[in-house]
Motif scaffolding. Structure first.
Motif, PDB file in Angstrom:
ATOM      1  N   ARG A 198       0.852  -1.181   0.000  1.00  0.00           N
ATOM      2  CA  ARG A 198       0.000   0.000   0.000  1.00  0.00           C
ATOM      3  C   ARG A 198       0.894   1.239   0.000  1.00  0.00           C
ATOM      4  O   ARG A 198       1.801   1.349   0.835  1.00  0.00           O
ATOM      5  CB  ARG A 198      -0.910  -0.004   1.238  1.00  0.00           C
ATOM      6  CG  ARG A 198      -1.995   1.055   1.176  1.00  0.00           C
ATOM      7  CD  ARG A 198      -2.924   0.947   2.380  1.00  0.00           C
ATOM      8  NE  ARG A 198      -3.601  -0.336   2.422  1.00  0.00           N
ATOM      9  CZ  ARG A 198      -4.663  -0.643   1.688  1.00  0.00           C
ATOM     10  NH1 ARG A 198      -5.151   0.252   0.836  1.00  0.00           N
ATOM     11  NH2 ARG A 198      -5.232  -1.828   1.790  1.00  0.00           N
ATOM     12  N   LEU A 199       0.647   2.143  -0.934  1.00  0.00           N
ATOM     13  CA  LEU A 199       1.458   3.346  -1.065  1.00  0.00           C
ATOM     14  C   LEU A 199       0.623   4.581  -0.739  1.00  0.00           C
ATOM     15  O   LEU A 199      -0.527   4.691  -1.179  1.00  0.00           O
ATOM     16  CB  LEU A 199       2.031   3.468  -2.475  1.00  0.00           C
ATOM     17  CG  LEU A 199       2.909   2.308  -2.979  1.00  0.00           C
ATOM     18  CD1 LEU A 199       3.451   2.626  -4.363  1.00  0.00           C
ATOM     19  CD2 LEU A 199       4.046   2.019  -2.005  1.00  0.00           C
ATOM     20  N   GLN A 200       1.233   5.512   0.009  1.00  0.00           N
ATOM     21  CA  GLN A 200       0.587   6.771   0.358  1.00  0.00           C
ATOM     22  C   GLN A 200       1.575   7.911   0.165  1.00  0.00           C
ATOM     23  O   GLN A 200       2.700   7.859   0.673  1.00  0.00           O
ATOM     24  CB  GLN A 200       0.101   6.752   1.805  1.00  0.00           C
ATOM     25  CG  GLN A 200      -1.013   5.746   2.077  1.00  0.00           C
ATOM     26  CD  GLN A 200      -1.395   5.682   3.540  1.00  0.00           C
ATOM     27  OE1 GLN A 200      -0.543   5.753   4.418  1.00  0.00           O
ATOM     28  NE2 GLN A 200      -2.682   5.557   3.824  1.00  0.00           N
ATOM     29  N   ARG A 201       1.178   8.947  -0.578  1.00  0.00           N
ATOM     30  CA  ARG A 201       2.031  10.116  -0.783  1.00  0.00           C
ATOM     31  C   ARG A 201       2.051  10.971   0.465  1.00  0.00           C
ATOM     32  O   ARG A 201       1.064  11.064   1.207  1.00  0.00           O
ATOM     33  CB  ARG A 201       1.513  10.952  -1.967  1.00  0.00           C
ATOM     34  CG  ARG A 201       1.574  10.256  -3.312  1.00  0.00           C
ATOM     35  CD  ARG A 201       2.991  10.005  -3.789  1.00  0.00           C
ATOM     36  NE  ARG A 201       3.742  11.218  -3.994  1.00  0.00           N
ATOM     37  CZ  ARG A 201       3.819  11.858  -5.167  1.00  0.00           C
ATOM     38  NH1 ARG A 201       3.161  11.375  -6.214  1.00  0.00           N
ATOM     39  NH2 ARG A 201       4.534  12.949  -5.294  1.00  0.00           N
ATOM     40  N   ASP A 202       3.178  11.651   0.703  1.00  0.00           N
ATOM     41  CA  ASP A 202       3.235  12.622   1.799  1.00  0.00           C
ATOM     42  C   ASP A 202       3.311  14.030   1.219  1.00  0.00           C
ATOM     43  O   ASP A 202       3.358  14.232   0.000  1.00  0.00           O
ATOM     44  CB  ASP A 202       4.399  12.330   2.749  1.00  0.00           C
ATOM     45  CG  ASP A 202       5.769  12.481   2.083  1.00  0.00           C
ATOM     46  OD1 ASP A 202       5.870  13.155   1.038  1.00  0.00           O
ATOM     47  OD2 ASP A 202       6.747  11.909   2.597  1.00  0.00           O
ATOM     48  N   VAL A 207       6.882   8.973  -0.438  1.00  0.00           N
ATOM     49  CA  VAL A 207       5.859   7.935  -0.366  1.00  0.00           C
ATOM     50  C   VAL A 207       6.093   7.066   0.866  1.00  0.00           C
ATOM     51  O   VAL A 207       7.235   6.685   1.156  1.00  0.00           O
ATOM     52  CB  VAL A 207       5.882   7.054  -1.634  1.00  0.00           C
ATOM     53  CG1 VAL A 207       4.968   5.845  -1.475  1.00  0.00           C
ATOM     54  CG2 VAL A 207       5.471   7.844  -2.861  1.00  0.00           C
ATOM     55  N   TRP A 208       5.000   6.775   1.562  1.00  0.00           N
ATOM     56  CA  TRP A 208       5.032   5.774   2.630  1.00  0.00           C
ATOM     57  C   TRP A 208       4.658   4.424   2.035  1.00  0.00           C
ATOM     58  O   TRP A 208       3.666   4.297   1.323  1.00  0.00           O
ATOM     59  CB  TRP A 208       4.062   6.132   3.749  1.00  0.00           C
ATOM     60  CG  TRP A 208       4.596   7.194   4.663  1.00  0.00           C
ATOM     61  CD1 TRP A 208       4.312   8.523   4.640  1.00  0.00           C
ATOM     62  CD2 TRP A 208       5.535   6.996   5.718  1.00  0.00           C
ATOM     63  NE1 TRP A 208       5.013   9.182   5.618  1.00  0.00           N
ATOM     64  CE2 TRP A 208       5.777   8.257   6.300  1.00  0.00           C
ATOM     65  CE3 TRP A 208       6.202   5.881   6.237  1.00  0.00           C
ATOM     66  CZ2 TRP A 208       6.643   8.433   7.363  1.00  0.00           C
ATOM     67  CZ3 TRP A 208       7.066   6.050   7.303  1.00  0.00           C
ATOM     68  CH2 TRP A 208       7.276   7.316   7.862  1.00  0.00           C
ATOM     69  N   ILE A 221       9.914   6.433   1.565  1.00  0.00           N
ATOM     70  CA  ILE A 221      10.745   6.699   0.391  1.00  0.00           C
ATOM     71  C   ILE A 221      10.731   8.199   0.136  1.00  0.00           C
ATOM     72  O   ILE A 221       9.660   8.806   0.042  1.00  0.00           O
ATOM     73  CB  ILE A 221      10.216   5.941  -0.841  1.00  0.00           C
ATOM     74  CG1 ILE A 221      10.284   4.436  -0.601  1.00  0.00           C
ATOM     75  CG2 ILE A 221      10.986   6.307  -2.093  1.00  0.00           C
ATOM     76  CD1 ILE A 221       9.707   3.604  -1.732  1.00  0.00           C
ATOM     77  N   THR A 222      11.895   8.801   0.028  1.00  0.00           N
ATOM     78  CA  THR A 222      11.972  10.247  -0.200  1.00  0.00           C
ATOM     79  C   THR A 222      11.497  10.591  -1.603  1.00  0.00           C
ATOM     80  O   THR A 222      11.379   9.718  -2.470  1.00  0.00           O
ATOM     81  CB  THR A 222      13.412  10.739  -0.030  1.00  0.00           C
ATOM     82  OG1 THR A 222      14.228  10.139  -1.052  1.00  0.00           O
ATOM     83  CG2 THR A 222      13.958  10.371   1.350  1.00  0.00           C
ATOM     84  N   ALA A 223      11.254  11.881  -1.816  1.00  0.00           N
ATOM     85  CA  ALA A 223      10.793  12.335  -3.128  1.00  0.00           C
ATOM     86  C   ALA A 223      11.809  11.990  -4.208  1.00  0.00           C
ATOM     87  O   ALA A 223      11.446  11.590  -5.323  1.00  0.00           O
ATOM     88  CB  ALA A 223      10.523  13.837  -3.098  1.00  0.00           C
ATOM     89  N   GLU A 224      13.096  12.132  -3.900  1.00  0.00           N
ATOM     90  CA  GLU A 224      14.135  11.821  -4.882  1.00  0.00           C
ATOM     91  C   GLU A 224      14.148  10.330  -5.221  1.00  0.00           C
ATOM     92  O   GLU A 224      14.227   9.942  -6.398  1.00  0.00           O
ATOM     93  CB  GLU A 224      15.501  12.242  -4.349  1.00  0.00           C
ATOM     94  CG  GLU A 224      16.645  11.990  -5.332  1.00  0.00           C
ATOM     95  CD  GLU A 224      17.979  12.450  -4.807  1.00  0.00           C
ATOM     96  OE1 GLU A 224      18.989  12.198  -5.487  1.00  0.00           O
ATOM     97  OE2 GLU A 224      18.022  13.072  -3.720  1.00  0.00           O
TER      98      GLU A 224
END
Length: 242
Positions: A198-202, A207-208, A221-224
């Motif tokens: 399951r992926l969730q944007r911050d 992404v979590w 996971i960082t934006a980069e």
């Protein structure tokens, strides 16, 4: 959220069974193979090996719906006639009043690959071979906004996504939906391993990566790093044995 995934129900997904296979089906399958051009081509259309097609012709095995539908579509022979020998043989001819169209037109055949997608610590992918095709109703696919040529079926392995996805469940992946836009389950590839998570944007573009099983820790996971993440697609349907 789990409610966004579509579970298999009768009349949805891979639905209706074929009529009883009548004697002489081997000769009808042989005719379909001859119309397609060669037994190799016919086997490819059916999604089976040449040896298995030969077994069907000799009536030493019962063909699946997917195999029959593939042969019917490629040969121009009606699926009902291929299975039973009854009603009109050719495509496009009248169906008796019990029906409503040709089954090959009602169903799309979605490829299943011999990939085990990890719902745990990761599964390595060395090759992607199509092993079967499964039938899904076209009207259901249209209603959900799915394009058949963008869909794939894979099997999950592990328990990190339980109770939503269990070990050995079959999942339908929409490969056109490879951008994280909501709280959904995606298939992603990291360093050769393939996961269902399951992926969730911050708020910062990262992404979590979350597991539905609380025994597994979330990862960020960082934006980069997210820009380098390969998302195969979103899980849109789950099928399992009961």
């Amino acid at each position: 959220m789990a409610k966004k995934n579509h579970k298999s129900e009768q009349g949805e997904g891979n639905g209706r069974e074929l009529p009883n296979l009548a004697p002489g089906i081997g000769n009808r399958i042989k005719l379909a193979a001859e119309r397609i051009g060669s037994r190799r081509s016919a086997a490819n259309e059916a999604g089976v090996s040449e040896d298995m097609l030969y077994r069907y012709i000799r009536e030493q095995g019962a063909p699946s719906f997917s195999a029959m539908a593939g042969l019917a579509r490629a040969s121009g022979i009606r699926l009902e006639w291929l299975a039973t020998g009854e009603d009109a043989q050719e495509e496009g001819k009248a169906l008796s009043d019990a029906g409503g169209g040709n089954l090959a037109d009602e169903y799309a055949l979605i490829p299943r690959y011999d990939i085990h997608v990890s719902a745990g610590h990761g599964s390595a992918v060395y090759e992607e071979n199509e092993v079967q095709r499964m039938a899904f109703r076209r009207d259901w696919l249209r209603r959900e906004g799915f394009a058949p040529d963008q869909l794939a079926l894979v099997t999950t392995k592990g328990d990190s996504m339980e109770p939503t996805i269990g070990d050995g469940d079959l999942v339908l992946v929409d490969t056109s939906r490879n951008e994280v836009r909501d709280d959904s389950i995606y298939v992603l590839q990291v360093d050769g391993d393939v996961f269902a998570k399951r992926l969730q944007r911050d708020w910062e573009g990262g992404v979590w990566v979350r597991s539905d099983n609380p025994q597994y820790q979330d990862q960020h996971i960082t934006a980069e790093s997210y820009r380098q993440l390969k998302i195969v697609g979103r899980v849109v349907w789950i099928g399992r044995r009961v």
